[in-house]
Write a protein that holds these residues in place. Structure first.
Motif, short mmCIF file in Angstrom:
data_model
loop_
_atom_site.label_atom_id
_atom_site.label_comp_id
_atom_site.label_asym_id
_atom_site.label_seq_id
_atom_site.Cartn_x
_atom_site.Cartn_y
_atom_site.Cartn_z
N MET A 15 41.95 30.57 34.08
CA MET A 15 42.81 30.22 32.96
C MET A 15 42.06 30.48 31.66
O MET A 15 40.84 30.40 31.63
N ILE A 16 42.84 30.76 30.60
CA ILE A 16 42.28 30.85 29.26
C ILE A 16 43.19 30.05 28.34
O ILE A 16 44.42 30.09 28.47
N ARG A 25 47.37 32.03 32.77
CA ARG A 25 46.71 32.32 34.05
C ARG A 25 46.14 33.72 34.03
O ARG A 25 46.73 34.64 33.48
N LEU A 26 44.98 33.87 34.67
CA LEU A 26 44.29 35.16 34.73
C LEU A 26 44.13 35.59 36.18
O LEU A 26 43.92 34.76 37.06
N ARG A 27 44.18 36.89 36.39
CA ARG A 27 43.88 37.51 37.69
C ARG A 27 43.16 38.80 37.38
O ARG A 27 43.73 39.69 36.77
N LEU A 33 31.18 37.83 38.47
CA LEU A 33 31.74 36.85 37.56
C LEU A 33 31.48 37.25 36.11
O LEU A 33 32.36 37.12 35.25
N ASP A 34 30.28 37.77 35.83
CA ASP A 34 29.95 38.20 34.48
C ASP A 34 30.88 39.33 34.01
O ASP A 34 31.34 39.34 32.87
N GLU A 35 31.16 40.27 34.90
CA GLU A 35 32.07 41.37 34.55
C GLU A 35 33.48 40.84 34.30
O GLU A 35 34.15 41.25 33.35
N ALA A 36 33.92 39.90 35.13
CA ALA A 36 35.26 39.32 34.95
C ALA A 36 35.35 38.63 33.60
O ALA A 36 36.32 38.81 32.86
N GLU A 37 34.34 37.84 33.26
CA GLU A 37 34.34 37.15 31.97
C GLU A 37 34.32 38.13 30.81
O GLU A 37 35.03 37.96 29.82
N GLU A 42 37.01 40.93 26.27
CA GLU A 42 37.48 42.20 25.70
C GLU A 42 38.97 42.14 25.38
O GLU A 42 39.41 42.63 24.35
N GLU A 43 39.74 41.55 26.30
CA GLU A 43 41.19 41.53 26.13
C GLU A 43 41.66 40.46 25.14
O GLU A 43 42.56 40.71 24.34
N TYR A 44 41.06 39.27 25.18
CA TYR A 44 41.56 38.15 24.38
C TYR A 44 40.68 37.80 23.19
O TYR A 44 41.07 36.99 22.36
#
Length: 62
Positions: A15-16, A25-27, A33-37, A42-44
């Motif tokens: 979630m953000i 919600r995020l998927r 985990l570092d790459e996902a974060e 980058e997006e938000y």
């Protein structure tokens, strides 16, 4: 022969919360985990509350 490979992508969920708006919600598919974060930032953008996890990791005993 030892060939270094990137780990296969795994699904991260989370979630953000942006300002006072309801959580989103995020998927994300990422190799860590570092790459996902990093992808979420980058997006938000920076400065938001982010919670991300991988279900497989979360279910393992600690």
């Amino acid at each position: 022969m030892n060939i270094d490979k990137d780990p296969p992508p795994r699904e991260y969920i989370g979630m953000i919360w942006i300002e006072d708006k309801p959580g989103v919600r995020l998927r994300i598919l990422a190799s860590s985990l570092d790459e996902a974060e990093s992808r979420v930032i980058e997006e938000y953008g920076e400065g938001h509350v982010i919670s991300i996890w991988n279900e497989e990791d979360a279910s393992r005993p600690r």
